[in-house]
Design an enzyme around this catalytic site. Structure first.
Site, PDB file in Angstrom:
ATOM      1  N   ASP A  83       0.748  -1.205   0.100  1.00 54.03           N
ATOM      2  CA  ASP A  83      -0.029  -0.158   0.111  1.00 54.03           C
ATOM      3  C   ASP A  83       0.862   1.325  -0.064  1.00 54.03           C
ATOM      4  O   ASP A  83       0.276   2.325  -0.049  1.00 54.03           O
ATOM      5  CB  ASP A  83      -1.052  -0.047   1.226  1.00 54.03           C
ATOM      6  CG  ASP A  83      -2.027  -1.000   0.862  1.00 54.03           C
ATOM      7  OD1 ASP A  83      -2.398  -1.371  -0.123  1.00 54.03           O
ATOM      8  OD2 ASP A  83      -2.498  -1.876   2.115  1.00 54.03           O
ATOM      9  N   ASP A 109      -6.396  -5.672  -4.670  1.00 59.51           N
ATOM     10  CA  ASP A 109      -6.271  -4.288  -4.345  1.00 59.51           C
ATOM     11  C   ASP A 109      -4.959  -3.621  -4.922  1.00 59.51           C
ATOM     12  O   ASP A 109      -4.998  -2.503  -5.162  1.00 59.51           O
ATOM     13  CB  ASP A 109      -6.198  -3.835  -2.791  1.00 59.51           C
ATOM     14  CG  ASP A 109      -7.152  -4.897  -1.909  1.00 59.51           C
ATOM     15  OD1 ASP A 109      -7.485  -5.986  -2.540  1.00 59.51           O
ATOM     16  OD2 ASP A 109      -7.782  -4.662  -1.076  1.00 59.51           O
TER      17      ASP A 109
HETATM   18  N1  GLY Z   1      -7.201  -2.365   0.464  1.00 62.67           N
HETATM   19  C1  GLY Z   1      -7.751  -3.037   1.783  1.00 62.67           C
HETATM   20  C2  GLY Z   1      -9.263  -2.678   1.664  1.00 62.67           C
HETATM   21  O1  GLY Z   1      -9.739  -2.206   0.488  1.00 62.67           O
HETATM   22  O2  GLY Z   1      -9.801  -3.076   2.664  1.00 62.67           O
END
Ligand code: GLY
Length: 383
Positions: A99, A160
């Site tokens: 992230d 994600d």
């Molecule tokens: N990227 C983590 C979520 O969408 O919870």
């Protein structure tokens, strides 16, 4: 010529922009050097230090507010947040995660695009270098979570991550070094091959053997079941595959984004705001995930931009995006909850661990504002 439909559209959009920017304005005192957490508690975000994967969504909202108003009133807070993100990188705080892409796209890249500062370009490239350290050339994937030696997380990707790849595409554009882009492209191809199922649903996560490169199998972390389709994951996929198309020109990503979008739209409930897993629909007694809806609006609008207007789905993606956005505006905002410092109610972070259920999600708030930006003016994007 402006039609009465356009006038009505611009009225409610303008009202929502006023509401969201005012809420950001009110929050700047609370979230000055601290940031909102991932999820609210009883609709209130309590300030925390900059350590989570979600910390940059607030900075993204500050940049959107600056651009939507043309005002300098958000600059001081933006400055403090950028300083905090530089420190976070220098001290490696909570950066054992893919992230890094979310974190530095909405801070360093956004600042480079809005203010053109070289220091922010440098910060984004340094962040991209850290993200590259998570790339396994053997498996051709970027590990999602945790330490690279953690046996639970080793070789695990999640859908994600597609939204983290623009940081790598940016680094290649800025440095001329193709290795960032090659890694991002390889990761997106592996995601397309293994996370997307034949029926255009998606696994949340997938494991690879990083020694041999072998694909092992998919499962879920935040979805209802290993074989169900987590709504937010599908929304990340619509937006993320479209962005990988944008940066690589590989039209198969555009096709995959359309397949995912078609499935997402087909599973929408009557009010167009998806439940937290697409396995659920009206009558299920389960919660919605308004944040998945807000991400999907942005993804559908970006997708429609890259399709010829002669393609029937092009209009359908735009119409569905607007219908979802209108539904969020009508029934999901905190406008009648003055005690709340969030924007969108009825999000779900992680139902399986009962974390942030039926609350405001900070990324839901960010993408709601991005969606309003996208429908109110032409926007070049921070991604
Ligand atoms: N990227 C983590 C979520 O969408 O919870």
């Amino acid at each position: 010529m402006e039609t009465s439909y356009d006038v009505q559209l611009s009225q409610w959009v303008a009202e929502q922009i006023d509401f969201t920017v005012n809420q950001v304005r009110k929050n700047t005192k609370t979230f000055d050097t601290l940031v909102p957490p991932a999820a609210s508690e009883q609709l209130v975000y309590r300030p925390e230090a900059n350590h989570d994967w979600t910390a940059s969504f607030w900075t993204g909202m500050l940049f959107l507010s600056k651009e939507l108003t043309g005002s300098t009133e958000f600059d001081e807070t933006i400055e403090k947040q950028l300083h905090s993100f530089q420190e976070r990188l220098d001290q490696r705080i909570g950066l054992e995660t893919h992230d890094i892409g979310f974190l530095y796209s909405l801070t360093a890249i956004a600042d480079y695009r809005v203010n053109g500062r070289e220091s922010s370009k440098k910060l984004a490239i340094a962040a991209a270098d850290l993200l590259m350290a998570r790339y396994s050339p053997k498996a051709q994937i970027i590990q999602a979570w945790g330490n690279l030696d953690d046996p639970q997380q080793r070789g695990r990707i999640i859908i994600d991550c597609l939204m983290n790849l623009p940081l790598l595409y940016f680094a290649s554009q800025m440095t001329g070094n193709e290795s960032y882009k090659k890694a991002a492209y390889a990761h997106a191809k592996q995601t397309q091959k293994y996370i997307v199922r034949d029926n255009a649903t998606t696994y949340h996560t997938y494991y690879f053997d990083v020694e041999t490169g072998a694909a092992i199998g998919g499962n879920t972390q935040q979805g209802y079941a290993d074989d169900s389709c987590w709504a937010r994951g599908q929304a990340w996929g619509i937006y993320g595959f479209t962005l990988s198309y944008l940066y690589t020109g590989d039209t198969s990503f555009l096709k995959t984004a359309q397949d995912l979008a078609d499935y997402f739209i087909a599973e929408l409930p009557a009010d167009k705001v998806s439940y937290w897993d697409l396995v659920f629909n009206d009558g299920s007694q389960e919660e919605r995930d308004s944040s998945a809806a807000a991400i999907a609006v942005c993804g559908l609008l970006e997708l429609a931009k890259h399709l010829p207007i002669t393609q029937p789905n092009q209009a359908a993606y735009q119409e569905n995006a607007l219908a979802i956005l209108a539904s969020l505006a009508q029934n999901y905002t905190t406008i009648d909850h003055p005690e709340s410092n969030g924007l969108l109610m009825h999000g779900v972070y992680d139902k399986n661990s009962l974390k942030g259920v039926d609350e405001c999600m900070i990324w839901g708030d960010y993408y709601y504002m991005e969606a309003l930006m996208r429908v109110s003016q032409s926007w070049y994007s921070y991604w």
